[in-house]
Scaffold this motif. Structure first.
Motif, PDB file in Angstrom:
ATOM      1  N   LEU A  37       5.252   2.928   1.929  1.00 56.80           N
ATOM      2  CA  LEU A  37       6.432   3.593   1.377  1.00 56.80           C
ATOM      3  C   LEU A  37       7.071   4.540   2.380  1.00 56.80           C
ATOM      4  O   LEU A  37       8.294   4.731   2.375  1.00 56.80           O
ATOM      5  N   ASP A  38       6.257   5.126   3.249  1.00 59.78           N
ATOM      6  CA  ASP A  38       6.793   6.065   4.234  1.00 59.78           C
ATOM      7  C   ASP A  38       7.675   5.381   5.266  1.00 59.78           C
ATOM      8  O   ASP A  38       8.436   6.046   5.977  1.00 59.78           O
ATOM      9  N   GLN A  41      13.595   3.700  -0.793  1.00 53.75           N
ATOM     10  CA  GLN A  41      12.594   4.293  -1.672  1.00 53.75           C
ATOM     11  C   GLN A  41      13.135   4.456  -3.089  1.00 53.75           C
ATOM     12  O   GLN A  41      12.417   4.219  -4.064  1.00 53.75           O
ATOM     13  N   ARG A  58      -0.102   2.876  -7.964  1.00 52.81           N
ATOM     14  CA  ARG A  58       0.274   3.760  -6.865  1.00 52.81           C
ATOM     15  C   ARG A  58       1.557   3.310  -6.190  1.00 52.81           C
ATOM     16  O   ARG A  58       2.286   4.128  -5.653  1.00 52.81           O
ATOM     17  N   CYS A  59       1.815   1.981  -6.100  1.00 49.30           N
ATOM     18  CA  CYS A  59       2.978   1.483  -5.352  1.00 49.30           C
ATOM     19  C   CYS A  59       4.125   1.156  -6.292  1.00 49.30           C
ATOM     20  O   CYS A  59       3.903   0.747  -7.402  1.00 49.30           O
ATOM     21  N   SER A  77       0.853  -1.185   0.000  1.00 49.04           N
ATOM     22  CA  SER A  77       0.000   0.000   0.000  1.00 49.04           C
ATOM     23  C   SER A  77       0.890   1.237   0.000  1.00 49.04           C
ATOM     24  O   SER A  77       2.048   1.177   0.448  1.00 49.04           O
ATOM     25  N   PRO A  78       0.382   2.376  -0.486  1.00 50.05           N
ATOM     26  CA  PRO A  78       1.212   3.583  -0.531  1.00 50.05           C
ATOM     27  C   PRO A  78       1.752   3.985   0.834  1.00 50.05           C
ATOM     28  O   PRO A  78       2.864   4.510   0.919  1.00 50.05           O
ATOM     29  N   ARG A 101       8.100  -4.296  -7.425  1.00 47.98           N
ATOM     30  CA  ARG A 101       8.018  -3.198  -6.463  1.00 47.98           C
ATOM     31  C   ARG A 101       7.239  -3.612  -5.226  1.00 47.98           C
ATOM     32  O   ARG A 101       7.624  -3.304  -4.097  1.00 47.98           O
ATOM     33  N   ASP A 102       6.126  -4.311  -5.436  1.00 47.05           N
ATOM     34  CA  ASP A 102       5.281  -4.702  -4.306  1.00 47.05           C
ATOM     35  C   ASP A 102       5.986  -5.703  -3.399  1.00 47.05           C
ATOM     36  O   ASP A 102       5.899  -5.605  -2.169  1.00 47.05           O
ATOM     37  N   ALA A 153      -3.240  -0.795  -2.305  1.00 46.59           N
ATOM     38  CA  ALA A 153      -3.080   0.394  -3.143  1.00 46.59           C
ATOM     39  C   ALA A 153      -3.854   0.258  -4.437  1.00 46.59           C
ATOM     40  O   ALA A 153      -4.074  -0.829  -4.954  1.00 46.59           O
ATOM     41  N   ARG A 182       5.499  -3.732 -11.468  1.00 44.43           N
ATOM     42  CA  ARG A 182       4.824  -3.468 -10.202  1.00 44.43           C
ATOM     43  C   ARG A 182       4.961  -4.650  -9.236  1.00 44.43           C
ATOM     44  O   ARG A 182       5.116  -4.454  -8.032  1.00 44.43           O
TER      45      ARG A 182
END
Length: 283
Positions: A48-49, A56, A282-283, A44-45, A68-69, A278, A65
């Motif tokens: 990323l935080d 990142q 988005r991710c 989920s976005p 990335r996920d 997400a 994707r």
């Protein structure tokens, strides 16, 4: 099953590969290893935080994707689990990346980005983690005071396992694999790979440490280290298979003279507060 470098043959003859402790033969209380299983769909976005700037940037460079996920879930889950274990916030968790192969080099070798085994530091010093991801599986292992390696592999008939076997299997392993029924040979190969990569992750060498230098038991036999043809072989190693579900092989290794007690935890409990799945792209 445990591996003991100096006395492996003698110990195997006496105990079937297991040895007792040094206090009158009494095995000490086992260390605990916690496992979390997750999936790329947990991305989920908000996760990323949780990644540091270098993570990142690496995440953004993946073209697909799915890659990335998998990366996002593994790295975010590691921070959340370490934070839970130490009682601090995820933002306070940091890792030092250590590559034993690079540390042994006498001349510096340029590298585009930091790499190696993630070692928790700061408030989390003393913890050991290892993560892996393949297909629809993301795996995290965590323990205190014992070096870990975990690996999960999706069984794929599309890979050139015959060519890879020459690179990563010992002659005895290749002969054993040839005796496996053809319909199970691909699974057998990935069983070998998962065990060996888990062991080399535990040492901090990674697969550059020499997959063919490590000999393990047959892919459908109880997991065990049977040989380690390297001057860098650890004094002790413990190895076990993990159940990753149909279509996967997975293994856990530890540089320990004794088995670990394994506890499986719910990754959803850690990931759920960071929002729903997400939206596409988005991710």
């Amino acid at each position: 099953m445990e591996y003991h470098r100096q006395h492996f043959a003698a110990c195997t003859a006496r105990t079937g590969g297991r040895t007792g402790g040094q206090n009158g033969g009494v095995t000490p209380q086992p260390k605990t290893c916690r496992l979390w299983w997750a999936a790329p769909a947990d991305a989920s976005p908000a996760l990323l935080d949780l990644l540091d700037p270098a993570e990142q940037q690496r995440h953004a460079r993946f073209r697909l994707r799915a890659d990335r996920d998998r990366y996002l879930v593994a790295h975010a889950l590691a921070r959340l689990a370490v934070a839970r274990e130490t009682g601090c916030g995820p933002a306070e968790v940091s890792f030092t990346l250590r590559c034993r192969a690079c540390e042994r080099r006498t001349e510096p070798r340029p590298r585009a980005e930091p790499h190696g085994k993630p070692v928790p530091d700061g408030a989390a010093a003393g913890l050991e983690i290892s993560y892996s991801h393949s297909g629809e599986r993301v795996l995290l292992a965590l323990a205190r005071g014992v070096a870990l390696g975990a690996d999960v592999e999706r069984i794929s008939a599309e890979r050139d396992t015959d060519g890879l076997a020459d690179y990563c299997l010992t002659p005895a392993e290749r002969r054993d694999l040839e005796r496996v029924p053809a319909e199970r040979r691909t699974e057998g190969f990935f069983g070998y790979w998962a065990r060996k990569e888990a062991l080399l992750k535990a040492t901090g060498d990674g697969i550059s440490g020499g997959l063919a230098e490590v000999g393990v038991s047959g892919p459908f036999d109880t997991a065990a280290v049977v040989a380690w043809d390297s001057a860098r072989a650890p004094e002790h190693a413990w190895l076990t298979d993990l159940d990753a579900g149909p279509g996967y092989r997975a293994a856990l290794a530890a540089l320990s003279a004794h088995p670990l007690a394994i506890e499986t935890r719910d990754a959803a409990e850690l990931l759920a507060p960071y929002g729903p799945k997400a939206a596409p792209g988005r991710c």
